[in-house]
Design a protein around this motif. Structure first.
Motif, PDB file in Angstrom:
ATOM      1  N   ASP A  13      -8.028  19.828   0.144  1.00 54.41           N
ATOM      2  CA  ASP A  13      -8.544  19.776   1.519  1.00 54.41           C
ATOM      3  C   ASP A  13      -8.189  18.491   2.257  1.00 54.41           C
ATOM      4  OD1 ASP A  13      -9.866  22.270   1.434  1.00 54.41           O
ATOM      5  OD2 ASP A  13     -11.572  21.372   0.392  1.00 54.41           O
ATOM      6  N   THR A  14      -7.550  17.535   1.573  1.00 59.55           N
ATOM      7  CA  THR A  14      -7.432  16.186   2.124  1.00 59.55           C
ATOM      8  C   THR A  14      -6.147  15.924   2.888  1.00 59.55           C
ATOM      9  OG1 THR A  14      -6.355  15.240   0.163  1.00 59.55           O
ATOM     10  CG2 THR A  14      -8.775  15.370   0.146  1.00 59.55           C
ATOM     11  N   ASP A  15      -5.282  16.915   3.022  1.00 59.10           N
ATOM     12  CA  ASP A  15      -3.970  16.702   3.628  1.00 59.10           C
ATOM     13  C   ASP A  15      -3.132  15.742   2.790  1.00 59.10           C
ATOM     14  OD1 ASP A  15      -4.646  18.272   6.037  1.00 59.10           O
ATOM     15  OD2 ASP A  15      -5.951  16.574   6.481  1.00 59.10           O
ATOM     16  N   SER A  16      -3.108  15.988   1.484  1.00 57.65           N
ATOM     17  CA  SER A  16      -2.235  15.251   0.555  1.00 57.65           C
ATOM     18  C   SER A  16      -2.646  13.798   0.366  1.00 57.65           C
ATOM     19  CB  SER A  16      -0.763  15.335   0.998  1.00 57.65           C
ATOM     20  OG  SER A  16      -0.321  16.671   0.987  1.00 57.65           O
ATOM     21  N   HIS A  17      -3.859  13.591  -0.114  1.00 61.23           N
ATOM     22  CA  HIS A  17      -4.263  12.242  -0.503  1.00 61.23           C
ATOM     23  C   HIS A  17      -3.347  11.715  -1.593  1.00 61.23           C
ATOM     24  CE1 HIS A  17      -8.687  11.531   0.928  1.00 61.23           C
ATOM     25  NE2 HIS A  17      -7.801  11.507   1.919  1.00 61.23           N
ATOM     26  N   ILE A  18      -3.033  10.442  -1.496  1.00 64.16           N
ATOM     27  CA  ILE A  18      -2.145   9.816  -2.476  1.00 64.16           C
ATOM     28  C   ILE A  18      -2.749   9.833  -3.877  1.00 64.16           C
ATOM     29  CG2 ILE A  18      -3.014   7.461  -2.113  1.00 64.16           C
ATOM     30  CD1 ILE A  18       0.684   8.511  -2.618  1.00 64.16           C
ATOM     31  N   ASP A  19      -4.092   9.783  -3.988  1.00 59.21           N
ATOM     32  CA  ASP A  19      -4.682   9.683  -5.325  1.00 59.21           C
ATOM     33  C   ASP A  19      -4.650  10.994  -6.095  1.00 59.21           C
ATOM     34  OD1 ASP A  19      -6.772  11.078  -4.076  1.00 59.21           O
ATOM     35  OD2 ASP A  19      -8.348   9.779  -4.885  1.00 59.21           O
ATOM     36  N   THR A  20      -4.115  12.050  -5.488  1.00 59.50           N
ATOM     37  CA  THR A  20      -3.864  13.291  -6.216  1.00 59.50           C
ATOM     38  C   THR A  20      -2.399  13.415  -6.611  1.00 59.50           C
ATOM     39  OG1 THR A  20      -3.367  14.638  -4.258  1.00 59.50           O
ATOM     40  CG2 THR A  20      -5.681  14.429  -4.896  1.00 59.50           C
ATOM     41  N   LEU A  21      -1.544  12.504  -6.111  1.00 58.20           N
ATOM     42  CA  LEU A  21      -0.098  12.653  -6.235  1.00 58.20           C
ATOM     43  C   LEU A  21       0.600  11.513  -6.958  1.00 58.20           C
ATOM     44  CD1 LEU A  21       0.575  13.942  -2.610  1.00 58.20           C
ATOM     45  CD2 LEU A  21       0.625  15.310  -4.701  1.00 58.20           C
ATOM     46  N   ALA A  22       0.321  10.266  -6.583  1.00 52.27           N
ATOM     47  CA  ALA A  22       1.031   9.119  -7.147  1.00 52.27           C
ATOM     48  C   ALA A  22       0.110   7.913  -7.151  1.00 52.27           C
ATOM     49  CB  ALA A  22       2.298   8.820  -6.342  1.00 52.27           C
ATOM     50  N   ARG A  23       0.149   7.152  -8.255  1.00 51.10           N
ATOM     51  CA  ARG A  23      -0.785   6.033  -8.424  1.00 51.10           C
ATOM     52  C   ARG A  23      -0.053   4.802  -8.977  1.00 51.10           C
ATOM     53  NH1 ARG A  23      -5.961   7.485  -9.594  1.00 51.10           N
ATOM     54  NH2 ARG A  23      -6.407   5.289  -9.144  1.00 51.10           N
TER      55      ARG A  23
ATOM     56  N   ILE B 207       0.855  -1.191   0.000  1.00 49.13           N
ATOM     57  CA  ILE B 207       0.000   0.000   0.000  1.00 49.13           C
ATOM     58  C   ILE B 207       0.886   1.234   0.000  1.00 49.13           C
ATOM     59  CG2 ILE B 207      -1.550   1.382   1.450  1.00 49.13           C
ATOM     60  CD1 ILE B 207      -3.079  -1.151   2.064  1.00 49.13           C
ATOM     61  N   LEU B 208       0.531   2.173  -0.860  1.00 49.52           N
ATOM     62  CA  LEU B 208       1.214   3.457  -0.974  1.00 49.52           C
ATOM     63  C   LEU B 208       0.336   4.522  -0.336  1.00 49.52           C
ATOM     64  CD1 LEU B 208       3.561   5.125  -2.303  1.00 49.52           C
ATOM     65  CD2 LEU B 208       2.137   5.217  -4.369  1.00 49.52           C
ATOM     66  N   THR B 209       0.938   5.367   0.519  1.00 47.02           N
ATOM     67  CA  THR B 209       0.161   6.393   1.207  1.00 47.02           C
ATOM     68  C   THR B 209       1.068   7.586   1.532  1.00 47.02           C
ATOM     69  OG1 THR B 209      -1.431   6.782   2.998  1.00 47.02           O
ATOM     70  CG2 THR B 209       0.546   5.510   3.550  1.00 47.02           C
ATOM     71  N   THR B 210       0.495   8.594   2.189  1.00 46.07           N
ATOM     72  CA  THR B 210       1.274   9.768   2.590  1.00 46.07           C
ATOM     73  C   THR B 210       1.204   9.940   4.107  1.00 46.07           C
ATOM     74  OG1 THR B 210      -0.532  11.388   2.452  1.00 46.07           O
ATOM     75  CG2 THR B 210       0.657  10.904   0.417  1.00 46.07           C
ATOM     76  N   SER B 211       2.322  10.310   4.688  1.00 42.59           N
ATOM     77  CA  SER B 211       2.343  10.540   6.134  1.00 42.59           C
ATOM     78  C   SER B 211       1.566  11.796   6.493  1.00 42.59           C
ATOM     79  CB  SER B 211       3.783  10.634   6.632  1.00 42.59           C
ATOM     80  OG  SER B 211       4.506  11.622   5.933  1.00 42.59           O
ATOM     81  N   GLU B 212       1.539  12.783   5.600  1.00 37.83           N
ATOM     82  CA  GLU B 212       0.818  14.028   5.861  1.00 37.83           C
ATOM     83  C   GLU B 212      -0.644  13.745   6.158  1.00 37.83           C
ATOM     84  OE1 GLU B 212       0.076  18.115   6.333  1.00 37.83           O
ATOM     85  OE2 GLU B 212       1.998  17.071   6.138  1.00 37.83           O
ATOM     86  N   CYS B 213      -1.240  12.835   5.409  1.00 33.84           N
ATOM     87  CA  CYS B 213      -2.650  12.503   5.624  1.00 33.84           C
ATOM     88  C   CYS B 213      -2.817  11.524   6.784  1.00 33.84           C
ATOM     89  CB  CYS B 213      -3.246  11.902   4.351  1.00 33.84           C
ATOM     90  SG  CYS B 213      -4.919  11.244   4.573  1.00 33.84           S
ATOM     91  N   MET B 214      -2.129  10.414   6.713  1.00 33.23           N
ATOM     92  CA  MET B 214      -2.366   9.329   7.666  1.00 33.23           C
ATOM     93  C   MET B 214      -2.051   9.727   9.103  1.00 33.23           C
ATOM     94  SD  MET B 214      -3.599   6.402   6.698  1.00 33.23           S
ATOM     95  CE  MET B 214      -3.879   5.397   5.252  1.00 33.23           C
TER      96      MET B 214
END
Length: 350
Positions: free
Chosen positions: A211-221, A165-172
């Motif tokens: 607004d999502t605190d850097s959701h991954i689906d706006t950045l890397a897929r 799973i790929l995610t961002t620390s900013e959001c999680m």
């Protein structure tokens, strides 16, 4: 059937896509005439290939949609069927309040994580209850649904279908979501609920207006188990340049489970788009949706659209690339992937 939980990759076979239709009680009320055609374009593209689950708080509008889209499917001899459920909703971001489906030893299971509007930024109570409304109405057939006491949005996770799973620390790690949990706790929970063997954390990357605190689906897929496409900003004078360059370096350091680097493809950087107040809007080509035999790609009426379409066709040569003008969507700070949630094969069987 599998011996453990697995979060399917988005390119896995699907039964349906879920849409939470905008209505006058949402923030779309003053631009409904602009945004509804976007939803309609998505709906028709989905019906050409699979079923469609639509909920809407405005019952009369929902009845109109059912008639219109059912007629469209019948007139064009399409395989998809329309499933409609009247249900209250605060907004339309199905990616984040919608259900997350996993494969288990007993078949498909729907997980109903908590939704709190990205850390309490907006009203959320109706959205948080929406999956239960849909399940009670039979929208998911006999697929069991399990509630999970953890705030998680679908846009915050990317799966390769093989346990990564790929995610961002900013959001999680934003304290307004799950303040009692640290990174290790979250990794454990994602392992237990989604079958994650590995979590790849991005610590850089953002989009102005998001607004999502850097959701991954706006950045890397993920576009294949060994391939990641990502947002890249070549303009050194742009406010995004530093953060996105650092994100690109992080992606280069990531390794697959067997230790080999990922193939990486940068996506075009669209010209800046602003709202009437001068606020920059989060236009991104990373917010595409993979469905059966196609990829629905957000475009924004900017010069980079054609390049994005060509790159996407190269990434998904076996799928039709369907560009959809999502410029109206970004006025509420999301795009195409954000308003959809795919339901894997076997979940919806009308």
């Amino acid at each position: 059937m599998t011996s453990r939980r697995v979060l399917p990759a988005e390119w896995a076979s699907q039964s349906a896509v879920m849409l939470t239709w905008p209505h006058p009680g949402t923030d779309w009320f003053d631009i409904l005439e602009d945004v509804e055609p976007v939803f309609m374009a998505i709906a028709k593209a989905v019906l050409k290939r699979e079923h469609l689950v639509i909920s809407c708080e405005h019952v009369v509008r929902l009845q109109e949609l059912e008639q219109q889209l059912t007629a469209y499917a019948c007139d064009n001899d399409l395989p998809g069927r329309v499933i409609t459920v009247p249900a209250p909703a605060n907004d339309t971001w199905a990616r984040d309040h919608g259900p997350i489906s996993v494969d288990t030893a007993d078949g498909k299971t729907i997980l109903d994580f908590r939704f709190n509007a990205w850390g309490g930024k907006f009203p959320w109570e109706k959205d948080n209850a929406l999956n239960q409304h849909l399940s009670n109405a039979g929208a998911f057939g006999t697929t069991p649904m399990m509630s999970v006491d953890f705030v998680l949005e679908g846009g915050s996770i990317e799966s390769d279908g093989l346990g990564t799973i790929l995610t961002t620390s900013e959001c999680m790690l934003t304290p307004t979501r799950n303040p009692e949990l640290d990174r290790t706790d979250i990794e454990t929970l994602l392992s237990e609920t989604l079958g994650a063997d590995r979590i790849l954390w991005l610590n850089h990357g953002y989009l102005a207006g998001d607004d999502t605190d850097s959701h991954i689906d706006t950045l890397a897929r993920f576009c294949a188990p060994d391939h990641i496409c990502y947002v890249a900003c070549p303009d050194t004078t742009d406010e995004h340049f530093g953060a996105l360059a650092a994100m690109g370096e992080e992606l280069q350091q990531f390794r697959q489970a067997d230790g080999t680097p990922y193939k990486l493809t940068p996506l075009p950087w669209p010209d800046a788009i602003f709202d009437d107040e001068g606020q920059r809007l989060p236009a991104t080509y990373a917010n595409f949706l993979i469905i059966n035999e196609a990829v629905l790609l957000p475009v924004y009426n900017v010069p980079q659209d054609d390049e994005a379409i060509a790159i996407m066709q190269g990434l998904f040569p076996e799928r039709e690339i369907v560009p959809i003008n999502c410029r109206p969507l970004i006025h509420q700070h999301g795009s195409l992937h954000c308003v959809t949630m795919q339901l894997p094969a076997g979940v919806v069987t009308p």
